[in-house]
Design a protein around this motif. Structure first.
Motif, mmCIF file in Angstrom:
data_model
loop_
_atom_site.group_PDB
_atom_site.id
_atom_site.type_symbol
_atom_site.label_atom_id
_atom_site.label_comp_id
_atom_site.label_asym_id
_atom_site.label_seq_id
_atom_site.Cartn_x
_atom_site.Cartn_y
_atom_site.Cartn_z
ATOM 1 N N ALA A 90 0.820 -1.209 0.000
ATOM 2 C CA ALA A 90 0.000 0.000 0.000
ATOM 3 C C ALA A 90 0.856 1.261 0.000
ATOM 4 N N LEU A 91 0.210 2.360 -0.386
ATOM 5 C CA LEU A 91 0.767 3.702 -0.284
ATOM 6 C C LEU A 91 -0.150 4.507 0.620
ATOM 7 N N VAL A 92 0.431 5.322 1.492
ATOM 8 C CA VAL A 92 -0.357 6.084 2.439
ATOM 9 C C VAL A 92 0.021 7.556 2.341
ATOM 10 N N LEU A 93 -0.984 8.407 2.035
ATOM 11 C CA LEU A 93 -0.794 9.849 2.047
ATOM 12 C C LEU A 93 -1.179 10.351 3.428
ATOM 13 N N VAL A 94 -0.279 11.056 4.076
ATOM 14 C CA VAL A 94 -0.487 11.474 5.461
ATOM 15 C C VAL A 94 -0.507 12.997 5.545
ATOM 16 N N THR A 95 -1.612 13.544 6.081
ATOM 17 C CA THR A 95 -1.689 14.965 6.395
ATOM 18 C C THR A 95 -1.827 15.099 7.910
ATOM 19 N N ARG A 96 -1.994 16.311 8.390
ATOM 20 C CA ARG A 96 -2.102 16.509 9.834
ATOM 21 C C ARG A 96 -3.368 15.887 10.419
ATOM 22 N N SER A 97 -4.402 15.690 9.601
ATOM 23 C CA SER A 97 -5.659 15.174 10.141
ATOM 24 C C SER A 97 -6.178 13.933 9.425
ATOM 25 N N LEU A 98 -5.477 13.434 8.423
ATOM 26 C CA LEU A 98 -6.029 12.359 7.597
ATOM 27 C C LEU A 98 -4.937 11.424 7.108
ATOM 28 N N ARG A 99 -5.303 10.151 6.996
ATOM 29 C CA ARG A 99 -4.432 9.146 6.382
ATOM 30 C C ARG A 99 -5.237 8.464 5.274
ATOM 31 N N ALA A 100 -4.815 8.648 4.025
ATOM 32 C CA ALA A 100 -5.498 8.041 2.870
ATOM 33 C C ALA A 100 -4.617 6.917 2.337
ATOM 34 N N THR A 101 -5.166 5.706 2.346
ATOM 35 C CA THR A 101 -4.407 4.521 1.948
ATOM 36 C C THR A 101 -4.954 3.966 0.640
ATOM 37 N N VAL A 102 -4.063 3.633 -0.283
ATOM 38 C CA VAL A 102 -4.478 2.994 -1.532
ATOM 39 C C VAL A 102 -3.672 1.711 -1.694
ATOM 40 N N LYS A 103 -4.369 0.602 -1.938
ATOM 41 C CA LYS A 103 -3.718 -0.696 -2.103
ATOM 42 C C LYS A 103 -3.052 -0.757 -3.473
ATOM 43 N N ARG A 104 -1.828 -1.214 -3.489
ATOM 44 C CA ARG A 104 -1.058 -1.216 -4.729
ATOM 45 C C ARG A 104 -1.619 -2.224 -5.728
ATOM 46 N N ALA A 105 -2.183 -3.314 -5.257
ATOM 47 C CA ALA A 105 -2.653 -4.350 -6.171
ATOM 48 C C ALA A 105 -3.975 -3.976 -6.834
ATOM 49 N N THR A 106 -4.925 -3.457 -6.056
ATOM 50 C CA THR A 106 -6.294 -3.272 -6.552
ATOM 51 C C THR A 106 -6.701 -1.818 -6.741
ATOM 52 N N GLY A 107 -5.942 -0.873 -6.168
ATOM 53 C CA GLY A 107 -6.371 0.521 -6.195
ATOM 54 C C GLY A 107 -7.447 0.832 -5.177
ATOM 55 N N GLU A 108 -7.732 -0.105 -4.278
ATOM 56 C CA GLU A 108 -8.732 0.079 -3.224
ATOM 57 C C GLU A 108 -8.283 1.189 -2.279
ATOM 58 N N VAL A 109 -9.191 2.125 -1.975
ATOM 59 C CA VAL A 109 -8.860 3.296 -1.171
ATOM 60 C C VAL A 109 -9.619 3.262 0.146
ATOM 61 N N SER A 110 -8.938 3.668 1.220
ATOM 62 C CA SER A 110 -9.592 3.815 2.520
ATOM 63 C C SER A 110 -9.049 5.052 3.204
ATOM 64 N N GLY A 126 -11.591 -3.583 -4.013
ATOM 65 C CA GLY A 126 -11.778 -2.428 -4.906
ATOM 66 C C GLY A 126 -13.224 -2.274 -5.303
ATOM 67 N N GLY A 127 -13.816 -1.108 -5.028
ATOM 68 C CA GLY A 127 -15.229 -0.903 -5.306
ATOM 69 C C GLY A 127 -15.512 -0.131 -6.565
ATOM 70 N N LYS A 128 -14.482 0.098 -7.378
ATOM 71 C CA LYS A 128 -14.669 0.893 -8.607
ATOM 72 C C LYS A 128 -14.922 -0.042 -9.790
ATOM 73 N N THR A 129 -15.997 0.229 -10.527
ATOM 74 C CA THR A 129 -16.365 -0.600 -11.674
ATOM 75 C C THR A 129 -16.615 0.293 -12.885
ATOM 76 N N PHE A 130 -16.022 -0.068 -14.017
ATOM 77 C CA PHE A 130 -16.242 0.637 -15.286
ATOM 78 C C PHE A 130 -16.845 -0.353 -16.281
ATOM 79 N N THR A 131 -18.084 -0.101 -16.686
ATOM 80 C CA THR A 131 -18.759 -0.983 -17.630
ATOM 81 C C THR A 131 -18.911 -0.258 -18.967
ATOM 82 N N PRO A 132 -18.272 -0.752 -20.027
ATOM 83 C CA PRO A 132 -18.382 -0.062 -21.324
ATOM 84 C C PRO A 132 -19.831 0.001 -21.804
#
Length: 332
Positions: A90-110, A126-132
């Motif tokens: 995972a990658l984690v963006l850290v601010t003074r009040s928030l931690r946003a995590t994105v999974k490297r495999a699926t792009g799942e965000v929390s 991962g809850g993102k779905t794109f249907t052509p």
């Protein structure tokens, strides 16, 4: 000398070919991740707007649309006062009040607060779905985003709707601007976070599946015979017609039943449908009544509502019925 040079070249080539390709790019105000699994989401971008706001964009392509958003302010600039934490998964963006995590495999965000307490979690995997799909000969996508939600969470917002609902937990809302409906695609949670849906297409909050007609259930007339409800057409207090019907679809200028509707009933009468219904699928069933004029509904002998709306101002009224097995529920 030749052997030494050859050896050095071989080692160098080995180092080059074994260097793993980086799965993300760090920006001044965030990151762009290319998930390693699945084909639905090819790229996810997280931008730090402020200490408490993260702008998340997902794409079914390797690039992002450059079209100007009609929702996000054009002069909005990201912040560079944040730090990035990397782990194997995972990658984690850290601010003074928030931690946003994105999974490297699926792009799942929390999202979590500064103490690590989980605030919002995208569906596992991962809850993102794109249907052509194609709209007016334009190749595009139907987009779906799913988050997990605990049972005690409440949702508010989404604009000014006319269905008498306050808490939208477990409810379905169509986000489409109409004469007396104002849509604001912002959702506020009782868990103290908000979601701005940066999308101006017709959207659905809740269960996106369209409601099916009453005939999708197994219907019984008032004598218990399967096939439909007993419909009694009244002129004043006198029944002038009876029939067994499995559809209640009288929408002005939209359905052929209107052409055959008895005029004397329309002018000074009413129609009463009664019988029972059951379903082969157990669980909660959601019902929607779209109507104007006067209408009332009873289920299992209980009057659920008794309403009148102006003819030009048809609206929706909703109710749920829990069905276990093939049990019957009376309706009128």
């Amino acid at each position: 000398m030749k052997k030494v040079i050859l050896a050095n070249l071989i080692v160098l080539a080995g180092l080059v070919c074994c260097t793993p390709e980086k799965d993300f790019e760090k920006l001044a105000d965030g990151i762009v991740l290319k998930p390693t699994q699945g084909q639905a989401t090819r790229a996810v971008r997280l931008r730090v707007v402020s200490d408490g706001i993260i702008h998340v964009t997902a794409s079914a392509a390797d690039t992002f649309s450059t079209a100007r958003s009609l929702i996000v302010l054009p002069e909005l600039e990201g912040k560079n006062d944040w730090k990035l934490e990397e782990t194997d998964d995972a990658l984690v963006l850290v601010t003074r009040s928030l931690r946003a995590t994105v999974k490297r495999a699926t792009g799942e965000v929390s999202f979590a607060d500064s103490t690590g307490q989980r605030v919002l979690q995208e569906k596992t995997g991962g809850g993102k779905t794109f249907t052509p799909t194609t709209v007016d000969k334009l190749a595009t996508y139907q987009v779906q985003q799913v988050f997990d939600s605990p049972g005690d969470e409440a949702f508010y917002g989404l604009g000014a709707h006319q269905n008498g609902q306050m808490n939208y937990k477990g409810q379905d809302v169509e986000l489409i601007q109409q004469n007396i409906v104002d849509v604001v695609p912002f959702l506020y949670s009782s868990r103290n976070y908000g979601i701005l849906w940066d999308n101006y297409s017709i959207s659905r909050f809740g269960d996106p599946r369209p409601y099916q007609g009453l005939h999708g259930l197994k219907l019984y007339d008032k004598d218990g015979k399967a096939g439909g409800l007993t419909a009694s057409y009244y002129v004043k207090d006198k029944v002038v017609k009876t029939a067994v019907e499995d559809r209640i679809e009288y929408e002005f200028l939209e359905t052929p039943q209107v052409d055959n509707f008895p005029k004397d009933v329309a002018q000074q009468g009413k129609v009463v449908w009664e019988g029972a219904f059951s379903s082969a699928t157990p669980g909660d069933h959601k019902f929607l009544v779209y109507a104007s004029g006067y209408f009332t509904v009873w289920v299992d002998g209980e009057q659920l509502f008794d309403k009148w709306r102006q003819g030009w101002n048809a609206g929706t009224t909703k109710f749920n019925v829990r069905i276990a097995g093939d049990e019957k529920h009376t309706i009128k």
